[in-house]
Design an enzyme around this catalytic site. Sequence first.
Site, PDB file in Angstrom:
ATOM      1  N   ARG A 120      41.474  48.480  55.631  1.00  0.00           N
ATOM      2  CA  ARG A 120      40.140  48.348  55.028  1.00  0.00           C
ATOM      3  C   ARG A 120      39.953  46.962  54.412  1.00  0.00           C
ATOM      4  NH1 ARG A 120      40.355  54.525  52.546  1.00  0.00           N
ATOM      5  NH2 ARG A 120      40.163  55.545  54.594  1.00  0.00           N
ATOM      6  N   ARG A 184      46.264  43.567  62.510  1.00  0.00           N
ATOM      7  CA  ARG A 184      45.551  44.818  62.217  1.00  0.00           C
ATOM      8  C   ARG A 184      45.610  45.772  63.403  1.00  0.00           C
ATOM      9  NH1 ARG A 184      39.292  44.320  62.186  1.00  0.00           N
ATOM     10  NH2 ARG A 184      39.878  44.203  64.381  1.00  0.00           N
ATOM     11  N   SER A 276      25.982  22.576  33.963  1.00  0.00           N
ATOM     12  CA  SER A 276      26.319  22.529  32.560  1.00  0.00           C
ATOM     13  C   SER A 276      25.150  21.862  31.869  1.00  0.00           C
ATOM     14  CB  SER A 276      27.598  21.709  32.375  1.00  0.00           C
ATOM     15  OG  SER A 276      27.677  21.198  31.063  1.00  0.00           O
ATOM     16  N   LYS A 282      26.969  17.062  36.104  1.00  0.00           N
ATOM     17  CA  LYS A 282      28.029  17.820  36.771  1.00  0.00           C
ATOM     18  C   LYS A 282      27.433  18.856  37.698  1.00  0.00           C
ATOM     19  CE  LYS A 282      32.052  18.639  35.479  1.00  0.00           C
ATOM     20  NZ  LYS A 282      33.316  19.124  34.922  1.00  0.00           N
ATOM     21  N   ASN A 284      29.587  21.299  39.564  1.00  0.00           N
ATOM     22  CA  ASN A 284      30.912  21.749  39.972  1.00  0.00           C
ATOM     23  C   ASN A 284      30.848  22.614  41.221  1.00  0.00           C
ATOM     24  OD1 ASN A 284      32.132  20.578  37.669  1.00  0.00           O
ATOM     25  ND2 ASN A 284      31.552  22.364  36.439  1.00  0.00           N
ATOM     26  N   ARG A 315      65.993  54.571  52.671  1.00  0.00           N
ATOM     27  CA  ARG A 315      64.868  54.248  51.770  1.00  0.00           C
ATOM     28  C   ARG A 315      65.427  53.366  50.674  1.00  0.00           C
ATOM     29  NH1 ARG A 315      61.972  57.626  52.433  1.00  0.00           N
ATOM     30  NH2 ARG A 315      62.701  59.488  51.351  1.00  0.00           N
TER      31      ARG A 315
END
Lengths: 448, 448, 448, 448
Positions: A120, A184, A276, A282, A284, A315
């Site tokens: 999933r 997968r 900001s 800025k 970012n 195991r």
Amino acid sequence: MSEAGPGLFDAVLARGGAREATTDEAWLQAMLDAEAALARACASVGLARDSDAARVGECCRASYFDITALGEAAASGGNPVLPLVAALRERVGPPASDLVHRGATSQDILDTAAMVVARRALDAIAADLIAAERHAAGLARAYRDTPMAGRTLMQQAVPTTFGLVAAQWLAGLSAAAGELRRVRDERLAAQLGGAAGTLASYGPDGVKVLERFATEMGLVVPAAPWHSERSRIGELAGALGTAAGVVGSVALDVVVLAQTEVGELSESGDAGRGGSSAMPHKQNPVAAIAARAAAIQAPGLVATLLAAIPQELQRAAGAWHAEWRSLSELLRVTGSGAAWLADCLGRLRVDTERMRANLEMTNGLIHADRVVAALAPALGRQAADALVTELSGAPSFADALRHDRRVTDVLDPGALASLLDPAAAIGAAPALVDRILATTVAANAQAT
Amino acid sequence: MSEAGPGLFDAVLARGGAREATTDEAWLQAMLDAEAALARACASVGLARDSDAARVGECCRASYFDITALGEAAASGGNPVLPLVAALRERVGPPASDLVHRGATSQDILDTAAMVVARRALDAIAADLIAAERHAAGLARAYRDTPMAGRTLMQQAVPTTFGLVAAQWLAGLSAAAGELRRVRDERLAAQLGGAAGTLASYGPDGVKVLERFATEMGLVVPAAPWHSERSRIGELAGALGTAAGVVGSVALDVVVLAQTEVGELSESGDAGRGGSSAMPHKQNPVAAIAARAAAIQAPGLVATLLAAIPQELQRAAGAWHAEWRSLSELLRVTGSGAAWLADCLGRLRVDTERMRANLEMTNGLIHADRVVAALAPALGRQAADALVTELSGAPSFADALRHDRRVTDVLDPGALASLLDPAAAIGAAPALVDRILATTVAANAQAT
Amino acid sequence: MSEAGPGLFDAVLARGGAREATTDEAWLQAMLDAEAALARACASVGLARDSDAARVGECCRASYFDITALGEAAASGGNPVLPLVAALRERVGPPASDLVHRGATSQDILDTAAMVVARRALDAIAADLIAAERHAAGLARAYRDTPMAGRTLMQQAVPTTFGLVAAQWLAGLSAAAGELRRVRDERLAAQLGGAAGTLASYGPDGVKVLERFATEMGLVVPAAPWHSERSRIGELAGALGTAAGVVGSVALDVVVLAQTEVGELSESGDAGRGGSSAMPHKQNPVAAIAARAAAIQAPGLVATLLAAIPQELQRAAGAWHAEWRSLSELLRVTGSGAAWLADCLGRLRVDTERMRANLEMTNGLIHADRVVAALAPALGRQAADALVTELSGAPSFADALRHDRRVTDVLDPGALASLLDPAAAIGAAPALVDRILATTVAANAQAT
Amino acid sequence: MSEAGPGLFDAVLARGGAREATTDEAWLQAMLDAEAALARACASVGLARDSDAARVGECCRASYFDITALGEAAASGGNPVLPLVAALRERVGPPASDLVHRGATSQDILDTAAMVVARRALDAIAADLIAAERHAAGLARAYRDTPMAGRTLMQQAVPTTFGLVAAQWLAGLSAAAGELRRVRDERLAAQLGGAAGTLASYGPDGVKVLERFATEMGLVVPAAPWHSERSRIGELAGALGTAAGVVGSVALDVVVLAQTEVGELSESGDAGRGGSSAMPHKQNPVAAIAARAAAIQAPGLVATLLAAIPQELQRAAGAWHAEWRSLSELLRVTGSGAAWLADCLGRLRVDTERMRANLEMTNGLIHADRVVAALAPALGRQAADALVTELSGAPSFADALRHDRRVTDVLDPGALASLLDPAAAIGAAPALVDRILATTVAANAQAT
């Protein structure tokens, strides 16, 4: 109940569907799916009644169980399957309760659940990688011929095109996604073996139960139980680590090209995104930064899972348990990186003017190798080298070339202009873009 | 000259062909092979004369060059290709010297050499893995039905067969070997791009040169240069890490089963092998121990290579350089593990008497689950559980069963004997051995 | 003979004294030093004659032995001490040959040798770190007040000084060096315990022999043998990993600040260093790049050594063997990083004009936060924010401020000029430089 | 709200106080503690009113805030401090809201919170390590002279005592705990620097605010902010990795000695603990297994944190973010290992009869080295060796010795009996126990 929603750091560190696919609820449901499938598998080979299997199946819903209580009860036996089986038997009630967990060992349920959780999560990761690939392909096409400075060892070297940069992102993402798909489809197998992996409790029907169980779960039918044969986990970890690395590589390019002093890329923001108020200059690249952060966490987790491959006898006393959380975390961080990268590439703004300006900041020096090559036939390689080195000390290399007789004797103004034209210096970049697009489109078509 | 032979620790830590495939000499020869192939590729598309390419080719022998001198000269430019090209040009002499390294960048040569080194090492590793697989298959067949104690969490649980244990070894080794083959065949690609990966120096023939070059090297033709797209390295690392892990897992089983107190396996020794004159009772499983030691070193090296996948822009300032030694080491340790394991399995002695004796050391308790199952229909599951738990406290569980009326009322002596017979308790083990043999034989046939 | 000199990659990947300290010859000599010390220790407590100990001592020279032959003979017993002892006994001859290896086990000699190798490598690393610290301290002092753009998330934020940047380098290097010194002085202990760590062969003098042996070796006297108690190795690994990380951090700063587009730092080159005749504009910071490459390899090696701490019972079957090469490699890469960094910082050129120019490239926006703070008392925080945000869209923020009445009503030209002056914006940077210098000078003084 | 209790795997994988210390709630409270302390620090130097600081302080309770909402809002800025500051300002209201987060940057708050979280987790880990040490010390004292088989490479070698085994556990645990204390006391520092680490917003009082802030937090006062100087994190990671390794080493010993075939140790169970109704002979050492599982996860996490030490310029674009979860996880797994180990050692049952029986299972061969040593003076070393090797092939070595004239001519029955007596073969084991007890008691006394 144990988790009521994403946590304090999850939006940054665990974006995307892989987080949801790896919650405690998801693990619990996957274990219950395994228990239900086991009951049906037993019934299908005649070891139990269909009605009992149906009764077990209808009780296998995560919401019926208390995760915290199960978790606490897990301590005495060392895994949460033991109390889950007890609680499930109680809910199912006689006579079907006897069918619950028939012939299985805790590891059968937990390993199968891990495979379901992984599948999933891989589906979620695949979706984000495909989105990122699509954006990269779009950029590769749109900027196929757009010159930018090629930079090696973080120094300007010779020109390339932004389209080729984006195509390289696509190439990496496509390779990583393809490998995740392979793992997968081929390696996520159901687990069923009973106490020591011999299917002994099912009598002569053991292999048949295993096959039905795997089919019920939609997982690969293994040749045999694989309680302590962990190559599947190793391959999965390697593929995730590679994918995270590729994601981090693309994100690193974005962060570097978004620097204030480079300014060729930026993430277009929603209001407030990456900005900001105190520092309005800025912008970012938050998505790229978060993608990098995710990628940095992967190699250590891969190392943990690889180090846990050696599992002794039937195991392992610890190495198996060490996989649970490490695998969840690795799926989460890879998924987070993929989701952030898809977001990043989807909002990427390309500043071709800055690309052009940066190409010019060395006043033609970025073309020095081509000038040498153009002068060499007439002057000899060594003399050409020496001359270019001499002129490279001038304030403007381009001007110096234009005014030096030794150069102008060999190269007319048109030839010189062409040598100083980035668009003429991109070599096979467009052709390479086309090759990468062709290859990855083919890979994706095959995948669908 | 730099290395004159295997070192102090190599026989223990770097056994097998992968060591030889990763020496400095091997790297140097691989770089020279790349330079020679590049000259031929240029000539084949008309960018150079065949005679010049031939001249370059005949100079490309590692023995002509001084590794220590090249190594020392590498410091100023940051890689050994720069001084190698200078030395090669000098040896080739004009006019062919102009052809040397035509249009290439150092990374083209080093990356291509890395792929060649990897391929040669993978071939050596494959040979040792195949030998190990063959031994495991032989053991699986020979002991297909031989009962031994199955042990989970290092505690005796229920019986299995030694054949299934060996078949599980085979399954892991076969999966790991198959994945290494896939990476070798699909992902080891030539590298050629020039200064910024655009093949600019070759004019319109760039892609053609790349294709010819790859073909000359016997490596995959990539869609484009991959200077900073390192998914190939990531996949290779993941596959090696998984292989090392599987090797370590098998070796761990051998070490555990060879303990003095278990004694089911031992490595038959040449004179002196694993023995000690002062402690004549010791028969250390040296090969298994050395295989484990190799395996333990792999995950960290994989983490390094994965952490180095993010490589910025057109050539990384450090992450690329970090690959060289890490990849060599990872090939060495995986190869050493495979070689030691082949040796180990080839000399494995199986003590079926100890297996039988160990099965009996719990006086029948190892069969308790089957006794419960046999009593349950008559007594009910809960009562059967309680009775078995009560009798499990007796000095001999088997005797207690034979003398307890509640048991003997339900089970006649023959039934009881069968319940206490390990050979009757091995479930589908033989069938699982057959399934694993069938699968892996098919995989190997396909590989040849 | 096995190694005749540094190899192909060593000048780049294994610079500095740690390489020499970890060669096979160095290991062999360290083992022989241990054998000689053991003989003297036995003699000193009366278990042997001084003359025999002297005879053993004079034979303990690495040059007497053939490393390749010893290495090959190591395979049968799993470690090179066994054949070394045989060869040493033969060279010593009777009667002193009986004293060779008296009461010891192979691990005693190998572990003690590892500690000696580590100490010698740490001394080399320390010297390079001290050189790097000295350069960093010089830069911190020289540029204590020199403004440069502070960059967070690779975006210009607010000003700092280059002196503070260099002082931060110093702080990190000093902390890492201090921790390495602590480990060297407190944790590098001799190993002596005999077959199972009980010193049984020495009769009542066991502990005394251990103490004398450690003193002879110049190593810490441990409370007891530590054959499978590996916290010492763990601490050593952690300290090396931290040091490598700090080295990589400084190197990363240099690489980033040396980018063509930033241009604030460069490594001054010897002829040809870091340069390229074809690309004369490139001045690759080779030393910083090589330092980074070294640092990248450390975390994986640390993980290996930490993963090998769990060693079962009296001597581990594999985990111990896995330490040998991993520890050597970790010492090498950390040493290489330190050596390259010392080289880098020693040749660092600082371009204060580019620093100034970069500070100005946002036309004052880098000071926006201080403008907000200056306007807030008069306008209120929110209005000040809004105004600055509005003006930040202008082509030049500085000009916009100078011409906006809402600003000039509050701030006179002098106040505004000061707000736009980087030198006035460096806050406590100079004071922090002084604090770091004071702390680290004190730490170093204490260390001497 | 986000987490309502421990999760499905936490009782097994995250036992002990470190889990609670690293929940989202704990992180949030630590951030709020930092904000409150910052306000007080500002007030204490006169930058704000005490009443405003008090108002901020009373709003700094985690329960006032919605973790999921904060987490979701964190995405746009890349960290949860930004939305937390907004929410805190709103709750505080004017005028004190202006004081909230005064002069700080998000990293100041998050790094300080990380240090607080680490300190609280380290305190929990320390408590569990001390408990484990106490149990180990008790075992060391109680079994100081109790012989057991020493096993090297998992083969019986020569005798030791169980007391020495337990003392070695104690030695490792004590060393690891001491190092964790050192890091906690010396290296967990407050973080405060503002946007680029210059404390610029506080005017001339910057350093003073930093000092007061650190004192308020009960953390070390750093010489300077350390936004991208991460040696503290590296040292913390190394110390945790070593501690986890030592825990794993002790747990591994328990698991190995608890094997069915060895049977010298077991964990005494509460009802149901480690048992299985279907397999009543199994007594899984659940606590030791869970401790091992924890330890296996640590090295990879350490590698992540070390790989994240290189952080560029004034705040890293990704490497910093990668620390948050990795550090939490590393604290959790180390804490879980310590807690499980304390539990394990507290319930350890020692079977001295099995120890004795195992010593006898080689029929005297475990004493062969001492027999050789006893015969050598009379027969010469070589002949003694040969004789012992010859007799070691007999069904019972002890019997063979007693009946062989060559032996009995040299050794009288008393001497022979003594040579075959394990109690006489334990060498300095008791003295080493005493030395370890003395050292660690001293270390612990100093710590208190």
